[in-house]
Design a protein around this motif. Sequence first.
Motif, PDB file in Angstrom:
ATOM      1  N   GLY A  21       0.814  -1.213   0.000  1.00  0.00           N
ATOM      2  CA  GLY A  21       0.000   0.000   0.000  1.00  0.00           C
ATOM      3  C   GLY A  21       0.844   1.258   0.000  1.00  0.00           C
ATOM      4  O   GLY A  21       0.517   2.239  -0.672  1.00  0.00           O
ATOM      5  N   PHE A  22       1.944   1.250   0.766  1.00  0.00           N
ATOM      6  CA  PHE A  22       2.809   2.426   0.801  1.00  0.00           C
ATOM      7  C   PHE A  22       3.509   2.654  -0.539  1.00  0.00           C
ATOM      8  O   PHE A  22       3.694   3.794  -0.953  1.00  0.00           O
ATOM      9  N   VAL A  23       3.900   1.586  -1.216  1.00  0.00           N
ATOM     10  CA  VAL A  23       4.538   1.742  -2.521  1.00  0.00           C
ATOM     11  C   VAL A  23       3.548   2.345  -3.516  1.00  0.00           C
ATOM     12  O   VAL A  23       3.897   3.244  -4.286  1.00  0.00           O
ATOM     13  N   GLN A  24       2.302   1.876  -3.486  1.00  0.00           N
ATOM     14  CA  GLN A  24       1.306   2.440  -4.395  1.00  0.00           C
ATOM     15  C   GLN A  24       1.002   3.881  -4.054  1.00  0.00           C
ATOM     16  O   GLN A  24       0.810   4.712  -4.938  1.00  0.00           O
ATOM     17  N   LEU A  25       0.962   4.214  -2.766  1.00  0.00           N
ATOM     18  CA  LEU A  25       0.743   5.596  -2.358  1.00  0.00           C
ATOM     19  C   LEU A  25       1.902   6.478  -2.792  1.00  0.00           C
ATOM     20  O   LEU A  25       1.700   7.598  -3.284  1.00  0.00           O
ATOM     21  N   LYS A  26       3.123   5.979  -2.661  1.00  0.00           N
ATOM     22  CA  LYS A  26       4.302   6.732  -3.075  1.00  0.00           C
ATOM     23  C   LYS A  26       4.308   6.956  -4.581  1.00  0.00           C
ATOM     24  O   LYS A  26       4.658   8.040  -5.059  1.00  0.00           O
ATOM     25  N   ASP A  27       3.909   5.943  -5.344  1.00  0.00           N
ATOM     26  CA  ASP A  27       3.823   6.101  -6.798  1.00  0.00           C
ATOM     27  C   ASP A  27       2.781   7.144  -7.180  1.00  0.00           C
ATOM     28  O   ASP A  27       2.991   7.931  -8.101  1.00  0.00           O
ATOM     29  N   GLU A  28       1.683   7.140  -6.473  1.00  0.00           N
ATOM     30  CA  GLU A  28       0.620   8.102  -6.776  1.00  0.00           C
ATOM     31  C   GLU A  28       1.033   9.527  -6.418  1.00  0.00           C
ATOM     32  O   GLU A  28       0.667  10.473  -7.103  1.00  0.00           O
ATOM     33  N   LEU A  29       1.806   9.673  -5.356  1.00  0.00           N
ATOM     34  CA  LEU A  29       2.235  11.006  -4.933  1.00  0.00           C
ATOM     35  C   LEU A  29       3.517  11.459  -5.611  1.00  0.00           C
ATOM     36  O   LEU A  29       3.933  12.598  -5.433  1.00  0.00           O
ATOM     37  N   GLY A  30       4.159  10.603  -6.384  1.00  0.00           N
ATOM     38  CA  GLY A  30       5.412  10.948  -7.050  1.00  0.00           C
ATOM     39  C   GLY A  30       5.267  12.042  -8.083  1.00  0.00           C
ATOM     40  O   GLY A  30       6.231  12.734  -8.407  1.00  0.00           O
ATOM     41  N   ASP A  31       4.072  12.219  -8.602  1.00  0.00           N
ATOM     42  CA  ASP A  31       3.856  13.265  -9.602  1.00  0.00           C
ATOM     43  C   ASP A  31       3.975  14.665  -9.021  1.00  0.00           C
ATOM     44  O   ASP A  31       4.170  15.629  -9.752  1.00  0.00           O
ATOM     45  N   TYR A  32       3.848  14.777  -7.714  1.00  0.00           N
ATOM     46  CA  TYR A  32       3.839  16.092  -7.077  1.00  0.00           C
ATOM     47  C   TYR A  32       5.180  16.466  -6.451  1.00  0.00           C
ATOM     48  O   TYR A  32       5.260  17.441  -5.720  1.00  0.00           O
ATOM     49  N   SER A  33       6.231  15.713  -6.724  1.00  0.00           N
ATOM     50  CA  SER A  33       7.517  15.974  -6.086  1.00  0.00           C
ATOM     51  C   SER A  33       8.182  17.247  -6.596  1.00  0.00           C
ATOM     52  O   SER A  33       9.025  17.822  -5.912  1.00  0.00           O
ATOM     53  N   ASP A  34       7.817  17.707  -7.772  1.00  0.00           N
ATOM     54  CA  ASP A  34       8.445  18.919  -8.308  1.00  0.00           C
ATOM     55  C   ASP A  34       7.638  20.177  -8.011  1.00  0.00           C
ATOM     56  O   ASP A  34       8.018  21.264  -8.424  1.00  0.00           O
ATOM     57  N   LYS A  35       6.551  20.063  -7.263  1.00  0.00           N
ATOM     58  CA  LYS A  35       5.708  21.214  -6.916  1.00  0.00           C
ATOM     59  C   LYS A  35       6.264  21.915  -5.678  1.00  0.00           C
ATOM     60  O   LYS A  35       7.063  21.353  -4.932  1.00  0.00           O
ATOM     61  N   PRO A  36       5.854  23.161  -5.428  1.00  0.00           N
ATOM     62  CA  PRO A  36       6.270  23.852  -4.199  1.00  0.00           C
ATOM     63  C   PRO A  36       5.749  23.133  -2.954  1.00  0.00           C
ATOM     64  O   PRO A  36       4.778  22.379  -3.016  1.00  0.00           O
ATOM     65  N   ILE A  37       6.394  23.387  -1.836  1.00  0.00           N
ATOM     66  CA  ILE A  37       6.116  22.657  -0.601  1.00  0.00           C
ATOM     67  C   ILE A  37       4.686  22.866  -0.117  1.00  0.00           C
ATOM     68  O   ILE A  37       4.047  21.937   0.361  1.00  0.00           O
ATOM     69  N   TYR A  38       4.114  24.051  -0.259  1.00  0.00           N
ATOM     70  CA  TYR A  38       2.763  24.278   0.230  1.00  0.00           C
ATOM     71  C   TYR A  38       1.736  23.516  -0.615  1.00  0.00           C
ATOM     72  O   TYR A  38       0.722  23.058  -0.085  1.00  0.00           O
ATOM     73  N   LYS A  39       2.007  23.330  -1.894  1.00  0.00           N
ATOM     74  CA  LYS A  39       1.105  22.535  -2.729  1.00  0.00           C
ATOM     75  C   LYS A  39       1.239  21.055  -2.403  1.00  0.00           C
ATOM     76  O   LYS A  39       0.250  20.327  -2.390  1.00  0.00           O
ATOM     77  N   ARG A  40       2.451  20.613  -2.109  1.00  0.00           N
ATOM     78  CA  ARG A  40       2.639  19.209  -1.754  1.00  0.00           C
ATOM     79  C   ARG A  40       1.943  18.879  -0.436  1.00  0.00           C
ATOM     80  O   ARG A  40       1.336  17.817  -0.312  1.00  0.00           O
ATOM     81  N   ILE A  41       2.044  19.777   0.548  1.00  0.00           N
ATOM     82  CA  ILE A  41       1.388  19.534   1.832  1.00  0.00           C
ATOM     83  C   ILE A  41      -0.115  19.421   1.643  1.00  0.00           C
ATOM     84  O   ILE A  41      -0.764  18.545   2.211  1.00  0.00           O
ATOM     85  N   PHE A  42      -0.673  20.302   0.819  1.00  0.00           N
ATOM     86  CA  PHE A  42      -2.107  20.253   0.544  1.00  0.00           C
ATOM     87  C   PHE A  42      -2.494  18.945  -0.141  1.00  0.00           C
ATOM     88  O   PHE A  42      -3.467  18.282   0.240  1.00  0.00           O
ATOM     89  N   VAL A  43      -1.732  18.539  -1.137  1.00  0.00           N
ATOM     90  CA  VAL A  43      -2.037  17.308  -1.876  1.00  0.00           C
ATOM     91  C   VAL A  43      -1.866  16.089  -0.976  1.00  0.00           C
ATOM     92  O   VAL A  43      -2.698  15.169  -1.010  1.00  0.00           O
ATOM     93  N   TYR A  44      -0.826  16.052  -0.148  1.00  0.00           N
ATOM     94  CA  TYR A  44      -0.624  14.918   0.746  1.00  0.00           C
ATOM     95  C   TYR A  44      -1.776  14.798   1.735  1.00  0.00           C
ATOM     96  O   TYR A  44      -2.233  13.698   2.044  1.00  0.00           O
ATOM     97  N   THR A  45      -2.243  15.928   2.252  1.00  0.00           N
ATOM     98  CA  THR A  45      -3.361  15.910   3.190  1.00  0.00           C
ATOM     99  C   THR A  45      -4.622  15.379   2.525  1.00  0.00           C
ATOM    100  O   THR A  45      -5.336  14.543   3.091  1.00  0.00           O
ATOM    101  N   ILE A  46      -4.897  15.842   1.324  1.00  0.00           N
ATOM    102  CA  ILE A  46      -6.065  15.360   0.594  1.00  0.00           C
ATOM    103  C   ILE A  46      -5.938  13.867   0.291  1.00  0.00           C
ATOM    104  O   ILE A  46      -6.915  13.111   0.406  1.00  0.00           O
ATOM    105  N   GLU A  47      -4.761  13.421  -0.072  1.00  0.00           N
ATOM    106  CA  GLU A  47      -4.558  11.999  -0.383  1.00  0.00           C
ATOM    107  C   GLU A  47      -4.756  11.127   0.850  1.00  0.00           C
ATOM    108  O   GLU A  47      -5.324  10.041   0.756  1.00  0.00           O
ATOM    109  N   ILE A  48      -4.295  11.590   1.999  1.00  0.00           N
ATOM    110  CA  ILE A  48      -4.464  10.811   3.226  1.00  0.00           C
ATOM    111  C   ILE A  48      -5.948  10.641   3.529  1.00  0.00           C
ATOM    112  O   ILE A  48      -6.409   9.551   3.855  1.00  0.00           O
TER     113      ILE A  48
END
Length: 82
Positions: A21-48
């Motif tokens: 499950g963590f590998v699939q979650l990491k793959d899904e969130l890998g698209d957002y690694s080049d975004k600014p930190i505030y956008k990543r925090i928002f996306v990670y929260t929504i994904e959780i």
Amino acid sequence: MLGLFIGIVLIIIGFFIIPIGFVQLKDELGDYSDKPIYKRIFVYTIEIFSFLNLSNIIGWLLGIGFLLVISGFYFVILFFSK
């Protein structure tokens, strides 16, 4: 003795399912690694919160894995509390 065996088997199965499950979650969130930190925090929260509703495979894998580990620890604790 059977309770201890069931608990250990559940813990082992849970520990095999959780990384999938963590590998699939990491793959899904890998698209957002080049975004600014505030956008990543928002996306990670929504994904959780999105995987907590169990509408996708990531939520099921992580939920079942955590449930197996917790119930396995419960069986082991019951065995040693006698």
